[in-house]
Scaffold this motif. Structure first.
Motif, PDB file in Angstrom:
ATOM      1  N   ALA A  48       0.577  -1.312   0.037  1.00  0.00           N
ATOM      2  CA  ALA A  48       0.098  -0.377  -0.010  1.00  0.00           C
ATOM      3  C   ALA A  48       0.841   1.432  -0.021  1.00  0.00           C
ATOM      4  CB  ALA A  48      -1.384   0.267   1.461  1.00  0.00           C
ATOM      5  N   ALA A  65       4.112   2.662  -4.725  1.00  0.00           N
ATOM      6  CA  ALA A  65       4.415   2.093  -6.206  1.00  0.00           C
ATOM      7  C   ALA A  65       3.027   1.433  -6.082  1.00  0.00           C
ATOM      8  CB  ALA A  65       5.143   0.590  -6.444  1.00  0.00           C
ATOM      9  N   GLY A 118       9.829  -6.810 -12.084  1.00  0.00           N
ATOM     10  CA  GLY A 118       9.901  -5.924 -11.920  1.00  0.00           C
ATOM     11  C   GLY A 118      10.352  -4.887 -13.253  1.00  0.00           C
ATOM     12  N   ASP A 176      13.534  -7.020   3.168  1.00  0.00           N
ATOM     13  CA  ASP A 176      13.445  -8.330   3.667  1.00  0.00           C
ATOM     14  C   ASP A 176      13.627  -9.791   2.498  1.00  0.00           C
ATOM     15  OD1 ASP A 176      12.596  -7.029   5.921  1.00  0.00           O
ATOM     16  OD2 ASP A 176      11.013  -6.144   5.312  1.00  0.00           O
ATOM     17  N   ASP A 198      -2.586  -5.226   2.998  1.00  0.00           N
ATOM     18  CA  ASP A 198      -1.553  -4.883   2.909  1.00  0.00           C
ATOM     19  C   ASP A 198      -0.658  -5.299   4.876  1.00  0.00           C
ATOM     20  OD1 ASP A 198       1.119  -3.065   2.648  1.00  0.00           O
ATOM     21  OD2 ASP A 198       0.122  -2.213   4.682  1.00  0.00           O
ATOM     22  N   ARG A 199       0.293  -5.620   5.168  1.00  0.00           N
ATOM     23  CA  ARG A 199       0.350  -6.143   6.112  1.00  0.00           C
ATOM     24  C   ARG A 199       0.024  -4.533   7.151  1.00  0.00           C
ATOM     25  NH1 ARG A 199       6.882  -5.018   7.224  1.00  0.00           N
ATOM     26  NH2 ARG A 199       6.123  -2.409   7.454  1.00  0.00           N
ATOM     27  N   THR A 200       0.028  -3.847   7.035  1.00  0.00           N
ATOM     28  CA  THR A 200      -1.174  -2.863   7.697  1.00  0.00           C
ATOM     29  C   THR A 200      -2.292  -2.197   7.355  1.00  0.00           C
ATOM     30  OG1 THR A 200       0.996  -1.699   7.693  1.00  0.00           O
ATOM     31  CG2 THR A 200      -1.139  -0.243   8.517  1.00  0.00           C
TER      32      THR A 200
HETATM   33  P1  NAP Z   1       7.150   1.965   0.138  1.00  0.00           P
HETATM   34  O1  NAP Z   1       6.345   3.205   0.063  1.00  0.00           O
HETATM   35  O2  NAP Z   1       8.022   2.430   1.232  1.00  0.00           O
HETATM   36  O3  NAP Z   1       6.284   1.195   0.434  1.00  0.00           O
HETATM   37  C1  NAP Z   1       6.444  -0.787   0.916  1.00  0.00           C
HETATM   38  C2  NAP Z   1       5.326  -1.282   0.962  1.00  0.00           C
HETATM   39  O4  NAP Z   1       5.974  -2.995   1.728  1.00  0.00           O
HETATM   40  C3  NAP Z   1       4.549  -1.345   2.060  1.00  0.00           C
HETATM   41  O5  NAP Z   1       3.171  -1.533   1.630  1.00  0.00           O
HETATM   42  C4  NAP Z   1       5.063  -2.129   3.107  1.00  0.00           C
HETATM   43  O6  NAP Z   1       3.818  -1.917   3.664  1.00  0.00           O
HETATM   44  C5  NAP Z   1       5.581  -3.181   2.269  1.00  0.00           C
HETATM   45  N1  NAP Z   1       5.981  -4.049   3.508  1.00  0.00           N
HETATM   46  C6  NAP Z   1       7.643  -3.338   3.858  1.00  0.00           C
HETATM   47  N2  NAP Z   1       7.785  -4.055   4.275  1.00  0.00           N
HETATM   48  C7  NAP Z   1       7.065  -5.952   4.346  1.00  0.00           C
HETATM   49  C8  NAP Z   1       7.437  -6.480   4.939  1.00  0.00           C
HETATM   50  N3  NAP Z   1       8.202  -7.174   6.102  1.00  0.00           N
HETATM   51  N4  NAP Z   1       6.528  -7.688   4.999  1.00  0.00           N
HETATM   52  C9  NAP Z   1       4.900  -7.021   4.329  1.00  0.00           C
HETATM   53  N5  NAP Z   1       4.549  -5.936   3.568  1.00  0.00           N
HETATM   54  C10 NAP Z   1       6.148  -5.145   3.855  1.00  0.00           C
HETATM   55  O7  NAP Z   1       7.515   1.706  -1.432  1.00  0.00           O
HETATM   56  P2  NAP Z   1       7.659   1.981  -2.740  1.00  0.00           P
HETATM   57  O8  NAP Z   1       7.689   3.002  -3.447  1.00  0.00           O
HETATM   58  O9  NAP Z   1       5.793   1.274  -3.225  1.00  0.00           O
HETATM   59  O10 NAP Z   1       8.128   0.202  -3.543  1.00  0.00           O
HETATM   60  C11 NAP Z   1       7.876  -0.832  -3.157  1.00  0.00           C
HETATM   61  C12 NAP Z   1       8.655  -1.756  -4.213  1.00  0.00           C
HETATM   62  O11 NAP Z   1       7.937  -1.829  -5.160  1.00  0.00           O
HETATM   63  C13 NAP Z   1      10.083  -1.779  -4.012  1.00  0.00           C
HETATM   64  O12 NAP Z   1      11.013  -3.270  -4.082  1.00  0.00           O
HETATM   65  C14 NAP Z   1      11.066  -0.562  -5.030  1.00  0.00           C
HETATM   66  O13 NAP Z   1      12.696  -1.492  -5.647  1.00  0.00           O
HETATM   67  C15 NAP Z   1       9.795  -1.311  -5.477  1.00  0.00           C
HETATM   68  N6  NAP Z   1       9.062  -0.127  -7.499  1.00  0.00           N
HETATM   69  C16 NAP Z   1       9.480  -0.329  -8.728  1.00  0.00           C
HETATM   70  C17 NAP Z   1       9.515  -0.023  -9.341  1.00  0.00           C
HETATM   71  C18 NAP Z   1       9.689  -0.923 -11.256  1.00  0.00           C
HETATM   72  O14 NAP Z   1       9.739   0.502 -12.576  1.00  0.00           O
HETATM   73  N7  NAP Z   1      10.239  -1.991 -10.950  1.00  0.00           N
HETATM   74  C19 NAP Z   1       8.529   0.797  -9.672  1.00  0.00           C
HETATM   75  C20 NAP Z   1       8.465   1.396  -8.681  1.00  0.00           C
HETATM   76  C21 NAP Z   1       8.568   0.741  -6.873  1.00  0.00           C
HETATM   77  P3  NAP Z   1       3.558  -1.465   5.181  1.00  0.00           P
HETATM   78  O15 NAP Z   1       2.367  -0.404   4.754  1.00  0.00           O
HETATM   79  O16 NAP Z   1       2.567  -2.744   6.358  1.00  0.00           O
HETATM   80  O17 NAP Z   1       4.589  -0.666   6.302  1.00  0.00           O
END
Ligand code: NAP
Length: 266
Positions: free
Chosen positions: A110, A113, A226, A184, A133-135
């Motif tokens: 959530a 991304a 991705g 993780d 989502d975890r939360t």
């Molecule tokens: P973010 O805003 O920091 O969100 C992180 C998400 O991961 C939150 O929903 C968080 O849950 C969850 N999370 C983190 N640790 C967890 C765990 N141990 N167990 C379960 N859920 C967990 O990050 P973001 O910017 O959305 O990016 C997310 C991922 O997408 C990253 O790996 C990033 O590299 C990838 N991404 C890829 C592209 C691409 O072009 N391929 C583009 C953008 C992002 P909570 O809400 O509970 O904290």
């Protein structure tokens, strides 16, 4: 990726990494109004800060709540845009071999991304989007944000809720939009409950084969990391900066060796 595209297009420009302390972000954004800039790419943790510093935020980026690129107009105005949503759509549809329209999708995560992914699914005409989502409150807030976007059914739940498991049992597409697999270890989706026809899409691209992608492939499911989203969103940004499209294959060739060797990316 971007520099390979600049070279291929014969444009005398460079995409440069600026590692900034928070206090240095406003002067950097101000400098980008100058004629030497085409725009900016923005990454964590400054997506919200930069959004507050630009002159205008494009409608989709405003709705999604995240700016990941900035375009400088000829007049020196800065427009915040989101290329992750169309980048996800392009990458997922390439993997699926079909449109997202009509599909039942489960999105885990959530964060920024996940917002782009859910927006892309709803605007593409997905039939149902379930966000886990975890939360749980974060999943609920995300879903509420997109009230009135698209006509697909939507559900928000905690990652371990029965609703997520039930949605996985009939999903066409299951998406990991968390940092799990990169930051993780482990995986957020139980591929064992997915139907044999399901596709798994992991936004993580380092490592190239995450535990989730490997588990899905071991089960015989179609699965992708991705990297195609990364390439697609970059090509869309490049087109917005230069007016030149079609750079995906140049960018793919440039980034492939880096993605194959995570140490080089780090
Ligand atoms: P973010 O805003 O920091 O969100 C992180 C998400 O991961 C939150 O929903 C968080 O849950 C969850 N999370 C983190 N640790 C967890 C765990 N141990 N167990 C379960 N859920 C967990 O990050 P973001 O910017 O959305 O990016 C997310 C991922 O997408 C990253 O790996 C990033 O590299 C990838 N991404 C890829 C592209 C691409 O072009 N391929 C583009 C953008 C992002 P909570 O809400 O509970 O904290």
């Amino acid at each position: 990726m971007h520099n390979a595209a600049f070279d291929a297009a014969g444009i005398d420009a460079r995409y440069e990494l600026a590692e900034l302390e928070e206090a240095d972000v406003p002067p950097m954004v101000a400098a980008a109004r100058g004629p030497g800039f085409l725009g900016l790419g923005v990454t964590a943790p400054y997506k919200q800060l930069v959004a507050s510093l630009v002159d205008e935020i494009e409608g989709d980026a405003e709705t999604i709540g995240a700016v990941n690129n900035v375009v400088r107009t000829d007049e020196g105005r800065l427009i915040g845009i989101n290329t992750d949503a169309p980048g996800f759509r392009a990458g997922a549809e390439l993997t699926l071999g079909r449109s997202l329209a009509g599909l039942d999708v489960v999105v885990v995560g959530a964060g920024g991304a996940a917002h782009a992914v859910v927006f892309a699914c709803l605007t593409a005409g997905a039939h149902r989007v379930t966000v886990g989502d975890r939360t749980p409150t974060s999943a609920a807030t995300l879903v509420e944000r997109f009230d009135g976007i698209g006509t697909g059914q939507r559900t928000a739940a905690g990652l371990d809720d029965r609703a997520v498991r039930a949605a996985l049992e009939t999903a066409d597409l299951a998406v990991n939009a968390t940092t799990v697999g990169m930051v993780d270890p482990g995986m957020t989706i139980d591929v064992g409950v997915l139907p044999a026809s399901a596709t798994v899409f992991d936004l993580v691209y380092v490592p190239a084969e995450t535990a989730l992608v490997r588990a899905a492939r071991d089960r015989g499911l179609r699965a992708a990391n991705g990297s195609e989203m990364l390439i697609a969103q970059a090509a869309i940004a490049f087109e917005r900066w230069t007016g030149i499209g079609g750079m995906e294959s140049v960018m793919r060739d440039a980034v492939a060796p880096l993605l194959a060797d995570p140490a080089a990316v780090a």
